[in-house]
Design a protein around this motif. Structure first.
Motif, short mmCIF file in Angstrom:
data_model
loop_
_atom_site.label_atom_id
_atom_site.label_comp_id
_atom_site.label_asym_id
_atom_site.label_seq_id
_atom_site.Cartn_x
_atom_site.Cartn_y
_atom_site.Cartn_z
N LEU A 1 1.47 2.49 -9.18
CA LEU A 1 0.63 3.45 -9.00
C LEU A 1 0.98 4.84 -10.29
CD1 LEU A 1 -1.32 5.71 -7.77
CD2 LEU A 1 0.39 6.11 -6.01
N THR B 1 4.82 3.89 -6.86
CA THR B 1 5.55 4.94 -7.98
C THR B 1 6.70 4.49 -8.20
OG1 THR B 1 6.01 6.45 -6.27
CG2 THR B 1 3.99 6.95 -7.35
N ALA B 2 7.58 4.07 -7.53
CA ALA B 2 9.06 3.55 -7.80
C ALA B 2 8.72 2.21 -8.87
CB ALA B 2 9.81 2.90 -6.74
N ASP C 1 3.30 7.65 4.15
CA ASP C 1 4.74 6.72 4.13
C ASP C 1 5.52 7.43 5.18
OD1 ASP C 1 4.17 4.58 2.54
OD2 ASP C 1 4.91 5.60 0.67
N ARG D 1 14.81 8.78 -7.64
CA ARG D 1 16.31 8.07 -7.36
C ARG D 1 17.16 8.35 -8.76
NH1 ARG D 1 18.56 2.31 -6.36
NH2 ARG D 1 17.83 2.21 -8.58
N ASN E 1 0.78 -1.02 -0.08
CA ASN E 1 0.07 -0.11 0.13
C ASN E 1 0.81 1.31 -0.03
OD1 ASN E 1 -2.84 -1.07 -0.09
ND2 ASN E 1 -2.76 -1.60 2.04
N SER E 2 2.25 1.16 -0.06
CA SER E 2 2.96 2.33 0.10
C SER E 2 3.11 3.24 -1.35
CB SER E 2 4.35 1.90 0.39
OG SER E 2 5.60 3.02 -0.03
N PRO E 3 2.56 4.39 -1.25
CA PRO E 3 2.76 4.99 -2.68
C PRO E 3 4.16 5.25 -3.11
CG PRO E 3 1.22 6.34 -1.04
CD PRO E 3 2.15 4.93 -0.24
N LEU E 4 5.04 5.24 -2.14
CA LEU E 4 6.36 5.34 -2.74
C LEU E 4 6.86 3.98 -3.45
CD1 LEU E 4 7.62 7.64 -0.02
CD2 LEU E 4 7.25 8.40 -2.05
N VAL E 5 6.66 3.05 -2.94
CA VAL E 5 6.95 1.79 -3.57
C VAL E 5 6.11 1.47 -4.79
CG1 VAL E 5 6.76 -0.84 -3.34
CG2 VAL E 5 7.51 0.58 -1.42
N ASN F 1 8.00 10.72 -7.90
CA ASN F 1 8.34 9.67 -7.32
C ASN F 1 8.57 8.63 -8.19
OD1 ASN F 1 8.62 10.33 -4.38
ND2 ASN F 1 6.35 11.13 -4.80
N ALA G 1 14.37 0.36 -9.05
CA ALA G 1 14.46 -0.67 -8.08
C ALA G 1 14.92 0.06 -6.75
CB ALA G 1 15.66 -1.66 -8.50
N ASN G 2 13.98 0.66 -6.31
CA ASN G 2 14.20 1.69 -5.20
C ASN G 2 13.96 0.82 -3.93
OD1 ASN G 2 14.33 3.71 -3.17
ND2 ASN G 2 13.56 5.11 -4.80
N TRP G 3 14.92 0.00 -3.56
CA TRP G 3 14.68 -0.94 -2.57
C TRP G 3 14.54 0.02 -1.20
CZ3 TRP G 3 18.72 -0.78 0.83
CH2 TRP G 3 20.07 -0.27 0.51
N GLY G 4 15.12 1.05 -1.03
CA GLY G 4 15.10 1.86 0.29
C GLY G 4 13.64 2.36 0.43
N ARG G 5 12.89 2.37 -0.35
CA ARG G 5 11.49 2.40 0.00
C ARG G 5 10.86 1.31 0.65
NH1 ARG G 5 9.53 6.31 -5.29
NH2 ARG G 5 10.99 7.95 -5.03
N ILE H 1 18.05 6.61 0.42
CA ILE H 1 18.08 5.82 1.38
C ILE H 1 18.75 4.63 0.92
CG2 ILE H 1 16.85 3.84 2.61
CD1 ILE H 1 14.31 5.62 2.72
N MET I 1 11.79 1.48 4.09
CA MET I 1 11.01 2.44 4.91
C MET I 1 9.48 1.72 5.25
SD MET I 1 8.12 4.14 4.12
CE MET I 1 8.03 4.08 2.24
N THR J 1 12.30 7.00 7.50
CA THR J 1 13.17 6.50 8.39
C THR J 1 13.80 7.71 9.04
OG1 THR J 1 14.88 6.50 6.64
CG2 THR J 1 13.83 4.38 7.06
#
Lengths: 413, 413
Positions: free
Chosen positions: A400, A319-320, B231, B412, A313-317, B408, A326-330, B124, A333, B234
């Protein structure tokens, strides 16, 4: 409604065989849409058993209230579904609309109003003028045919870009029974529900309480494991009808949920509900990619599910993934914000089979090029291994995109 | 980073007066961005008291771990903040980067590493090469000035489209003290935190334990009541520094949180944190409208807060506002999905002062034209009155636009 078909749509449409004891008709009632069908009935043989599950919304639609009350009787003769108007948050007028429809449907087929099931999908808060289509029900019952499953799937669509079908044949004892399922849904999709609308019918002779057990077992790993936008609908409805017609051919009547002969049927139902649920995600509003989120090594299965939902459900994941980044930092998070037990320094993250993060930092062998290449796929598998226990869970969602915003910024108007 | 300034940005920049005991310097360290400052220090007079609050993420950044450990000592001599890299999920390398920075900062100003506070914001998972900027700290301490608050606000920005400032002068006993605050944040913003980064300094002589009480009281209604995208970061960090320099002019030293002379200071701090928090929402990634969600008549304040968050985090509510669509059905949906006590048939929904829904259905006097007109405003107030109790809560958020997805989808890379 003029949005292009999702690139994730199935490549082929299955041949949907007749289910003995089920006939179908569709109509253009002009409830909201023009030039397309928006009304569908399924008529069932006498004695058809029914089970179902509904939205957990505290503000359910009038048809959900209506079906919940009827479900305790356990038998169904007719299902009436309209698209374009959800008959939700319509107060007294909403209850009157369900009564008008149920009375007309019961009269058309010759049954008690307690054997009528209703579903409505579309705009919330607009009164549903049921008297504008209740007069059509007599003719629809009369003209209903067994080979109208494809039309049924089309009539219940709203922002869907393709109809959703599934079919299976499976042994029950020594005999073959058939299951057909349809579903609709593209937005306002979130777990703790039974999707927007899904209807499954079988000729298997299985009693209603057994059907209810089967649904309860299956829905957790299927419809309750998908999310498009974390928004739970007021109208989510899954109904399972069993006409029992296969008994005439010798299929055994199933009266207990622990009957061993149910094994293949249970497996087929599980697979069908998961298939329909994933079709909904793959038609998520604006979706261009499906995302499968796997969490393992969590403290418990429940904990894994919460972490998986936090990622899905993370919008940042989302949209990545839309940006093929491959924004694994999100992902880290989203694990962190879930509030579930996790240890940053034991966490590993994978995109597909590529381990991108390990023990609290970027994997030493991380290759940006290899990972970017993987992100071009239609289906992205994200795995978070918490490495603190044995709990695991899988959730399906979609990316998204700007198209989601476009679809929902002008849906009503 | 080239996104246009939010239309909701403040029309004027406040004159930020010096805070006695605080000097500031900024530098272009080239950590990620080119042609702009990305490193900021604040040097504090000896004996400066400090309090703070941090992200509740289970995967906090290395600087958050570092500050948490130092906070128990209660005094601060220097704050070092970089933008462009969050030093989060960087494992052993991340801890080493905080140690390198803290050692260099302590040496530059001549204090113990326990009196150093650090914050990092940006990507991140990328290791932070602290040795590339730690050499700058000596010179920065030497050149630091009291009149660099505007530059400080700029140096800590990431996807922010404007810097965020607030200032207040207020009586403490019979004397005037000053508070200055800055903040940054535009995405990865959700409650249960203390925003991305915010730093407040005052010359008031207030002991650290009292400052901690003041923060705890104030953060619930300010930073913990805003959300951009649900979101949680961190890196969320709020630090409050009190140099005590005003004591030389006769301001009383405050050693107890229940000291009555704290009244005006407490009010000013509340107002300042709320102002900075709302500036963050108004700079929410892609935002074109601010949304104030008020829930009243809930069973309890906690229940009201959960319902308000359910509305404020709903992508369907946020896209509707972006589309200037008074789609109150989605507000009903979000009330329903919150899982909190609610009675569909007692619920009322307002857009601004316009009651659009009442007792479970559309308000009889509903005017589409009037409501559509209201939706053109920059700030949209949505009120849900559950009419079952006395609990109330307010949450601030922004709309969800295509620009959020654009920002977004390629942040990155």
């Amino acid at each position: 409604m003029s949005h292009p078909v999702s690139p994730l749509a199935p490549k082929t449409t299955p041949a949907m065989p007749p289910i003995e004891g089920v006939t179908i008709a569709t109509e253009e009632a002009g409830i909201k849409y023009r030039g397309r069908t928006d009304l569908m009935i399924m008529a069932f043989a006498e004695g058809t058993q029914v089970a179902g599950t509904f939205t957990k919304s505290r503000c359910p639609s009038a048809p959900v209230d209506f079906c919940r009350a009827n479900l305790k009787h356990g038998t169904a003769r007719i299902l009436v579904v309209n698209s374009g108007n959800a008959n939700a948050f319509t107060g007294r007028k909403g209850r009157e609309a369900t009564e008008v429809t149920a009375f007309a449907a019961a009269k058309a087929i010759g049954c008690s109003p307690t054997e009528v099931f209703l579903a409505s999908t579309g705009v919330i808060g607009e009164p549903l003028a049921a008297d504008r289509f209740s007069g059509l029900l007599d003719g629809m019952v009369e003209s209903a045919q067994t080979d109208r499953w494809l039309e049924a799937g089309e009539a219940i669509m709203t922002t869907d870009t393709y109809p959703k079908y599934a079919t299976a044949t499976v042994a029950l004892g020594d005999h073959i029974v058939t299951l057909n399922g349809i579903a609709k849904g593209a937005g306002m999709i979130a777990p703790d529900m039974a999707t927007m609308l899904s209807f499954v019918a079988t000729d298997a002779p299985i009693d209603a309480p057994v059907l209810q057990v089967l649904i309860a077992e299956s829905v957790g790993g299927s419809f309750n494991s998908v999310t498009v936008d974390s928004d739970t609908s007021t109208s989510d409805t899954l109904l399972l009808f069993a006409t029992g017609a296969a008994a005439e051919n010798g299929a055994p009547r199933i009266t207990e949920a622990d009957d061993e002969r149910l094994g293949p049927f249970r497996q087929a139902l599980d697979a069908m509900l998961k298939d329909l649920a994933r079709q909904i995600v793959r038609d998520g509003e604006g979706a261009r990619k499906e995302i499968e989120v796997r969490v393992k090594g969590a403290q418990s299965a429940d904990s894994a599910r919460k972490v998986a939902l936090s990622i899905a459900n993370s919008p940042l994941v989302k949209t990545a993934v839309a940006g093929e980044d491959a924004n694994w930092g999100r992902v880290v998070m989203a694990v962190g914000k879930a509030g579930e037990p996790a240890d940053r320094d034991r966490l590993a993250v994978y995109f597909g089979d590529i381990r991108v993060a390990f023990e609290g930092e970027r994997d030493p062998s991380y290759s940006e090029a290899e990972t970017s290449d993987y992100m071009k796929n239609d289906t992205i598998v994200i795995t978070a291994d918490l490495n603190i226990g044995n709990g695991s869970a899988t959730i399906w969602t979609c990316d998204l995109t700007k198209e989601y915003v476009a679809i929902n910024g002008d849906y009503r108007s």
